[in-house]
Enzyme design. Structure first.
Site, mmCIF file in Angstrom:
data_model
loop_
_atom_site.group_PDB
_atom_site.id
_atom_site.type_symbol
_atom_site.label_atom_id
_atom_site.label_comp_id
_atom_site.label_asym_id
_atom_site.label_seq_id
_atom_site.Cartn_x
_atom_site.Cartn_y
_atom_site.Cartn_z
ATOM 1 N N ASP A 187 16.255 52.391 19.133
ATOM 2 C CA ASP A 187 17.062 53.564 18.818
ATOM 3 C C ASP A 187 16.320 54.785 19.353
ATOM 4 O OD1 ASP A 187 18.146 51.483 17.212
ATOM 5 O OD2 ASP A 187 18.891 52.939 15.752
ATOM 6 N N LYS A 225 25.094 56.602 18.938
ATOM 7 C CA LYS A 225 24.791 56.757 17.515
ATOM 8 C C LYS A 225 24.845 58.234 17.148
ATOM 9 C CE LYS A 225 20.847 55.903 14.366
ATOM 10 N NZ LYS A 225 19.511 55.262 14.263
ATOM 11 N N LYS A 228 27.442 53.631 16.217
ATOM 12 C CA LYS A 228 26.692 53.577 14.962
ATOM 13 C C LYS A 228 26.693 54.949 14.292
ATOM 14 C CE LYS A 228 22.096 52.716 12.967
ATOM 15 N NZ LYS A 228 20.700 52.291 13.236
#
Length: 318
Positions: free
Chosen positions: A155, A218, A254
């Site tokens: 991430d 995300k 996400k």
């Protein structure tokens, strides 16, 4: 199933220069903020029947990236989190596992060992999370360390300063470089939507991340005041839908931060179903970055099974 193969060839002309990239991103349709928020709100009012709710709860559990990202993290805390990810409800072995455990790079090896054989992925934040204020070689070293320790997913955070200054090529090239450093690990690109100020910027960041090779886009780090919202998540879902229509490449989404209870999680699943459809209703393509959400999902799951709510000691406190 559509793949996350690189879509870079489809945008070769767009990414030849900073000016070409800017023309493309600023040529995207402007976002009708009122319409976006109204649609997100209307989808959130959909009623869910009991049988569908039970399915949605299990699906949401299976989509959680169970996360600890604190300076006080210890190997013991990470092992405890891993045990909870594998067996969220010790009294009910039919409870799904979570999708992943997300930790800092120095805790990846501990998480990997604790999760061995479980099928739960190890995700690691990298690239000087959460601010992203570091030189590219530092960000790449951070990424390579996490991958070498066994991370299945990375991430990363974008350089919001560069993005907001209009230096889109720098952001694009950093994502490409981190993607290469990630190797076989899937890459989630975090925009920190609360710092991007406008929906138009969120749309531009979504396309920039996808063109650069993100496997997931995300919303947030969970470390700022404004994180995932139905509206910004809806906008990103529309972006991945349109991207797949143009390229055939499917990208995950996400939302992270601020999703704390079952009712809110189900609203997000309705957004997914109504915007991009069943292809994304799977933890390979949709995740929740919301660790505290798991406890409420477990208590609601028991309520459906037994007809009564659990006591306050039923679930562990993260």
């Amino acid at each position: 199933m559509p793949t996350t193969a690189s879509a870079a060839p489809a945008f070769a002309d767009v990414t030849t220069s900073d000016s070409a990239l800017r023309r493309f991103l600023h040529g995207l349709p402007g976002v009708d903020a009122v319409g976006l928020e109204a649609r997100a709100a209307s989808l959130g009012t959909r009623s869910i029947k009991t049988t569908a709710k039970a399915y949605a709860i299990d699906l949401a559990i299976s989509m959680i990236d169970l996360t600890t990202l604190e300076g006080a993290d210890t190997p013991g805390k990470v092992r405890a989190l891993a045990a909870k990810a594998v067996n969220p409800d010790p009294s009910d072995r039919t409870t799904p596992t979570t999708a992943a455990v997300c930790v800092y790079p120095d805790m990846v090896a501990t998480a990997k060992e604790a999760l061995r054989g479980s099928g739960v992925k190890v995700a690691s934040v990298a690239t000087a999370f959460p601010a992203g204020r570091a030189a590219l070689p530092v960000k790449l070293a951070d990424t390579r360390d996490a991958v070498a320790a066994g991370a299945d997913e990375i991430d990363m955070v974008i350089d919001r300063g560069a993005f907001l200054a209009g230096n889109y090529m720098k952001v694009y090239e950093e994502i490409r470089a981190v993607k290469e450093a990630s190797g076989e690990a899937r890459l989630k690109v975090i925009f920190e939507t609360g710092e991007l100020s406008t929906y138009d910027n969120i749309r531009r960041a979504s396309w920039l991340g996808m063109m650069a090779g993100a496997d997931f886009i995300k919303t947030s780090t969970g470390k700022v005041a404004v994180n995932a919202t139905p509206a910004n998540t809806l906008l990103m879902l529309e972006a991945v839908r349109d991207f797949r229509e143009q390229t055939g490449v499917q990208i995950g989404v996400k939302p992270a931060g601020g999703i704390r209870n079952t009712k809110e999680a189900i609203k997000f699943l309705v957004l997914v179903n109504e915007t991009v459809g069943e292809d994304w209703l799977d933890n390979h393509w949709f995740r929740f970055g919301a660790s505290s959400l798991l406890n409420d999902l477990l208590m609601q799951r028991q309520k459906l099974a037994t007809g009564r709510y659990s006591g306050p000691d039923y679930v562990t406190v993260d």
